[in-house]
Motif scaffolding. Structure first.
Motif, short mmCIF file in Angstrom:
data_model
loop_
_atom_site.label_atom_id
_atom_site.label_comp_id
_atom_site.label_asym_id
_atom_site.label_seq_id
_atom_site.Cartn_x
_atom_site.Cartn_y
_atom_site.Cartn_z
N GLU A 101 -34.68 31.72 -18.93
CA GLU A 101 -35.57 31.67 -17.77
C GLU A 101 -35.04 30.70 -16.72
O GLU A 101 -35.13 30.97 -15.51
N GLU A 102 -34.48 29.58 -17.17
CA GLU A 102 -33.89 28.62 -16.23
C GLU A 102 -32.67 29.22 -15.55
O GLU A 102 -32.47 29.05 -14.34
N GLU A 104 -32.12 30.13 -11.51
CA GLU A 104 -30.96 29.72 -10.70
C GLU A 104 -30.30 30.95 -10.06
O GLU A 104 -29.89 30.90 -8.90
N ILE A 114 -33.13 20.18 -17.79
CA ILE A 114 -34.39 20.93 -17.77
C ILE A 114 -35.54 19.97 -18.02
O ILE A 114 -35.64 19.37 -19.09
N LYS A 151 -42.14 23.31 -22.42
CA LYS A 151 -41.98 24.73 -22.10
C LYS A 151 -41.79 25.56 -23.37
O LYS A 151 -42.31 26.67 -23.49
#
Length: 703
Positions: free
Chosen positions: A227-228, A232, A679, A685
């Motif tokens: 997801e990160e 990006e 993160i 998360k």
């Protein structure tokens, strides 16, 4: 599709059971990408308005229908309201904010929002009662404690993953001597954390240490990582994909996929995406695997993919039926780049094979490390005399040949002593004595020593270029500069290898033969240099769009372009990448070429970072776009190859039975250590995702 506008319009929400209503509430609204465009004219200029998905983030009640291509109100769809927001939908983008604000401030919308908020909960009077408040507080305190416990477990998994340690042992039963690193680490943590120790001793429904919980947590960790990365990529303007294949310790075919893009700071970023098992090793199976991942990575933004890089194998690079051709059929701007590090291997391999003397030299050279690898006794003598391991010269990996040449050249005398020791030793058998004496003759041979000295002189330049071509910040301008330096260095070696022609008429025959032999070797060495230079210029020749982009941004040519603009290069560049505005790009490049200060900035990355730091991206929008393209285009598949090193350590002989998701998650923890530290609230998360993964016996969701 559940919770789509069409579905919600087809059902009567008020007639559903409370369980069905709550299920719709839990699923939430749909936020599809809408293709709403409007053209208008103002002051004799045409403008085009397009729908922007960011409006969903700003207004949490807004939903969309990709069938009707319109915007709706999610609470009003459920409880009824203005027909323009529940039946027709909003398709006019003009004064959209005014329409949204007007609807948001209407009484019916506010009522519907409140109805949705309290759906499935006690009525407001009960919610405000002190008893209920105390119960909620007690529940939330328990959730906080449970989340702290789960965070400790996640930290233990992260420690094992980042240090490439096996989580499991052979026997996880209490009292076992080999419970595994994970359980031993949990035990150690409990000794210094009383709250965690209390949980492990008293919690019967959920301890969080089972195999299935480990796998679920690793899946959640992988999801958070991806997801990160996707966030990006969504910010990036262009993306390239890199892939390479290998076979793991279990003889399973593994395809490593990485993505490359330009981040907001203007630097090239390469992220590991995962290991995958294609259904076969042919182009169809591999391309299907790559395309399925591209759909997840790019969603519907097909024009975002501008490059793909693989090795030179026909199954990957084939123009008609290779993976790159099949990907190009779906992504028209995904131009293929043959990995430049592989190209260097091919150049050196061809130069060595085409020259007989060089081929014989490397055959003799490979026999030295092979001799020591066949016996522990020989290796022991080598350690005593040389104190250094001689690396095997790989068949195609020239960085290993470089190491072998350097060690043999630098340790020649100790090696001779080592061979003589084995020849004189009473414990050596006839085979060892025979092979050792042959290697002594090889090391004393003038022909072998000439080529050893020659390649010892040449190999450092190959090693430098090889390391440069494996750097993840490599881009077009850097590649051209590195290759130019390499070719110049080889040319210098070639020129310095000349020997003066001596007058041999009055010399004795033996000396004349020696001079003639030297001249023959020098001629052969020149031939090798010529082959390397020719192959480098041919194989490192950029294809049209690479060469043109690099040419347009080459600072050494700015002075020339000031008086003679490269019109043809610009047209070819825009033809390959039509997302560039030809006229605006020409204007911006003209200014770029004329200004003196830009000639002191070398490299696409530094130039882009200058524009970003000075907030000039609006004024030079097309040049910035061109720079991002130049930085995003991949030059090498080093990132997937580096991942194979992690693969060997994560999936070793003793821990080779794991799912592909677990393997990718553990590899991701090790490969992307730096990203893990960047993160924020990583554990939080992961816990949030883990809590909603399925129904848990441990309370992890706040009320």
């Amino acid at each position: 599709m559940f919770n789509s506008v069409q579905y919600l319009q087809s059902v009567q929400f008020s007639t559903l059971t409370i369980q069905e209503k709550c299920e719709i509430k839990c699923r939430g609204r749909c936020t599809p990408m809408l293709d709403i465009k409007q053209c208008s004219t103002s002051r004799q200029k045409e403008y085009t308005r397009k729908f922007n998905c960011d409006v969903y983030k700003k207004f949490v009640w807004l939903t969309g229908c990709d069938v009707k291509n319109a915007l709706f109100c999610f609470p009003c769809l459920l409880f009824g309201g203005d027909s323009s927001w529940t039946q027709k939908g909003i398709t006019d983008l003009r004064k959209l904010n005014e329409k949204i604000n007007k609807h948001e401030n209407s009484a019916i919308h506010i009522n519907n929002t409140l109805n949705l908020a309290v759906l499935g909960k006690e009525n407001i009077q009960e919610s405000l009662s002190s008893a209920h408040t105390q119960a909620v507080e007690h529940h939330n305190n328990g959730v906080r404690k449970n989340r702290e416990v789960l965070s400790r477990i996640i930290d233990c998994i992260k420690f094992c993953g980042t240090n490439e340690l096996a989580l499991r042992g052979h026997n996880k039963k209490i009292g076992s001597d080999n419970q595994g690193i994970f359980l031993n680490l949990v035990k150690y943590t409990s000794e210094i954390d009383s709250m965690f120790k209390s949980h492990l001793e008293s919690s019967s429904p959920f301890k969080g240490l089972s195999k299935s919980i480990q796998n679920e947590l690793l899946e959640c960790i992988l999801d958070v990582f991806r997801e990160e990365i996707l966030a990006e990529i969504e910010e990036a303007e262009f993306v390239s994909i890199l892939a390479d294949e290998t076979t793991d310790v279990s003889e399973n075919f593994q395809l490593a996929i990485a993505v490359r893009y330009c981040n907001r700071e203007g630097k090239a970023v390469e992220r590991f995406w995962g290991f995958f098992n294609p259904t076969g090793q042919n182009a169809n199976a591999i391309s299907q695997c790559v395309l399925s991942q591209l759909e997840i990575i790019l969603k519907q933004n097909k024009d975002k993919l501008i490059g793909q890089s693989y090795d030179g194998a026909a199954v990957m690079s084939g123009v008609l039926g290779g993976v790159q051709a099949k990907v190009r059929d779906c992504y028209k701007y995904a131009y293929f780049v043959h990995c430049y590090a592989h190209q260097l291997n091919l150049i050196m391999e061809r130069a060595a094979k085409q020259n007989t003397k060089a081929r014989i030299f490397f055959a003799n050279l490979s026999s030295i490390p092979a001799f020591f690898s066949r016996s522990p006794h020989r290796q022991s003598v080598l350690d005593t005399c040389v104190s250094k391991i001689i690396p095997s010269a790989g068949a195609t990996r020239w960085n290993f040949k470089i190491r072998t040449v350097n060690v043999v050249h630098e340790k020649k005398e100790p090696l001779l002593e080592c061979f003589e020791t084995m020849m004189e030793s009473e414990t050596s058998n006839n085979i060892t004595i025979n092979e050792a004496s042959a290697l002594v003759r090889t090391l004393e041979d003038p022909e072998f020593n000439f080529w050893l000295s020659f390649f010892h002189l040449l190999m450092p330049h190959v090693d430098i270029l090889y390391n440069q071509l494996q750097h993840h910040q490599l881009n077009l301008s850097k590649v051209q500069l590195c290759i130019s330096s390499f070719v110049n260095a080889i040319q210098t070696i070639r020129n310095s290898a000349q020997l003066s022609i001596e007058n041999c008429e009055n010399e004795n025959p033996s000396k004349r033969r020696k001079v003639e032999g030297n001249q023959t070797r020098v001629a052969a060495a020149k031939e090798v240099c010529d082959l390397i230079i020719t192959q480098a210029k041919t194989r490192f020749q950029f294809i049209d769009h690479h060469l043109i982009i690099s040419s347009l941004l080459c600072q050494e040519k700015f002075e020339c372009y000031k008086s003679s603009f490269p019109e043809n290069d610009l047209n070819v560049c825009v033809k390959h990448f039509p997302m560039l505005d030809n006229d605006k790009l020409k204007t911006e490049l003209t200014v770029l070429y004329q200004r003196q200060e830009f000639r002191n900035i070398s490299g696409a990355v530094k130039l882009l970072q200058f524009f970003l730091s000075e907030n000039l991206q609006a004024s030079f929008s097309e040049v910035v776009k061109l720079l991002r393209i130049a930085i995003t285009i991949p030059m090498t598949t080093s990132e997937p190859e580096r991942c194979f090193s992690y693969l060997e350590r994560v999936k070793s002989y003793l821990k080779n039975t794991m799912s592909e998701e677990r393997l990718t998650a553990l590899a991701m923890l090790s490969i992307e250590k730096a990203m893990l530290n960047d993160i924020s609230d990583f554990n939080k998360k992961v816990i949030q995702k883990f809590a909603t993964y399925k129904t848990r016996r441990m309370e992890l969701i706040f009320k």
